[in-house]
Design a protein around this motif. Structure first.
Motif: not given
Length: 335
Positions: A294-320
């Motif tokens: 899986k892959a994700s991209y996210g960011k802060v759209l509106a942040g009070y007090n100037g909060a900001t964030s940009r995220m990129f995420r890759l992941g793998a899940t294995f189950v038995y």
């Protein structure tokens, strides 16, 4: 008769290979980015699994994502690894899981006289141990029963204790928070749409986080602070996702945080309250019956007090899952 029964079971196992990972693809999580899509859906009992991720962040929030740091410009790389197991309690779905979160952070905090060597930190960020229990529409089903289970609304109770990662009070930049976090949530999932096999999924989880006191905060020259604490933080996370093909799904999400004001020696910090709306897009692909990427991209759209964030995420899940055991459990009922 026996041959007919086992042909029926084999068909169910084919359904299991398609459906299983879809329901546990987002089991790892961080406070900063939320649990992610597909993490609130019902899953079979009897699963053992591991979820590993790489998360890249650029923000003025702590690596845990729940402390606003005015003037900060941080680049964070985290590699959370979550181990989980599902089972049943009184006929209800249950899950235990734990996460360790190695990583590295570097950057600056404008306005503070931080030496060059104190502008980065490595070790572990905050991790957790957690428990989930089904409340509504969440029976404990083995993988065969789960494959034939009609998709419906479900709600679970979730509790997590977040422990501190690496921390040094002589440094302004840390991966850990030097405190405990107690999180209570109600993950819910609702299927809808005309396609009963691959419906749209709406997931939502309201939660609240409480924090213990940090009795060894960073020393700011000219201002001796003996302790810092943080008021409770309310979070609501929402996702909408759908399978485009049997193996490929996509989704979008919104996440809102409110509260979490810092208090230094009983003096509230007016510029520290969180009031943040974030959004993201996600995609996942089932490579093998028990391996999901899986892959994700996210960011802060509106942040009070100037909060900001940009995220990129890759992941793998294995189950038995012990399919032979599940088959043995089902066979007597079909003789």
């Amino acid at each position: 008769m026996t041959r007919t029964v086992y042909c029926h079971l084999n068909n169910l196992f084919k359904k299991v290979s398609i459906a299983l990972v879809i329901f546990i693809a987002g089991t790892s999580n961080l406070l900063a980015q939320g649990d992610g899509p597909r993490s609130m859906l019902l899953a079979p009992k009897g699963l053992w699994g591991v979820d590993a991720k790489w998360i890249n962040l650029k923000q003025n929030l702590s690596p845990a994502g729940n402390i606003l740091i005015p003037g900060a410009d941080l680049t964070i790389n985290l590699f959370p690894i979550t181990l989980f197991h599902t089972f049943g309690i009184g006929g209800k779905f249950a899950q235990v899981y734990a996460m360790v979160n190695p990583g590295k952070v570097k950057g600056v905090i404008n306005g503070l006289p931080i030496p060059i060597q104190d502008r980065e930190a490595s070790g572990t960020s905050d991790g957790f141990i957690g428990f989930k229990l089904g409340l509504i529409g969440a029976p404990a089903l083995n993988v065969v029963q789960f494959a034939g289970h009609q998709k419906a609304f479900s709600m679970n109770f979730q509790f997590r204790t977040w422990y501190s990662g690496s921390y040094n009070s002589n440094k302004a930049i840390n991966l850990g928070t030097n405190r405990l976090t107690f999180e209570f949530g109600l993950p819910m999932a609702l299927p809808f749409g005309n396609n009963k096999k691959y419906p749209w999924w709406f997931e939502t989880m309201p939660s609240v986080e409480f924090y213990t006191t940090n009795n060894d905060p960073f020393f700011i020259p000219g201002s001796r602070v003996n302790s810092t604490r943080q008021k409770a933080l309310f979070v609501i996370e929402n996702h909408l996702s759908k399978n485009i093909t049997p193996k490929f799904w996509m989704g979008v999400g919104l996440r809102y945080q409110n509260g979490g004001k810092l208090v230094r020696d009983d003096v509230p910090q007016l510029d520290s309250r969180l009031n943040i709306l974030g959004a993201g897009i996600d995609a996942g692909y089932q490579v093998l019956p028990f391996l999901d990427l899986k892959a994700s991209y996210g960011k802060v759209l509106a942040g009070y007090n100037g909060a900001t964030s940009r995220m990129f995420r890759l992941g793998a899940t294995f189950v038995y899952a012990d399919l032979k055991k599940a088959k043995a459990e089902m066979a007597p009922a079909n003789k």
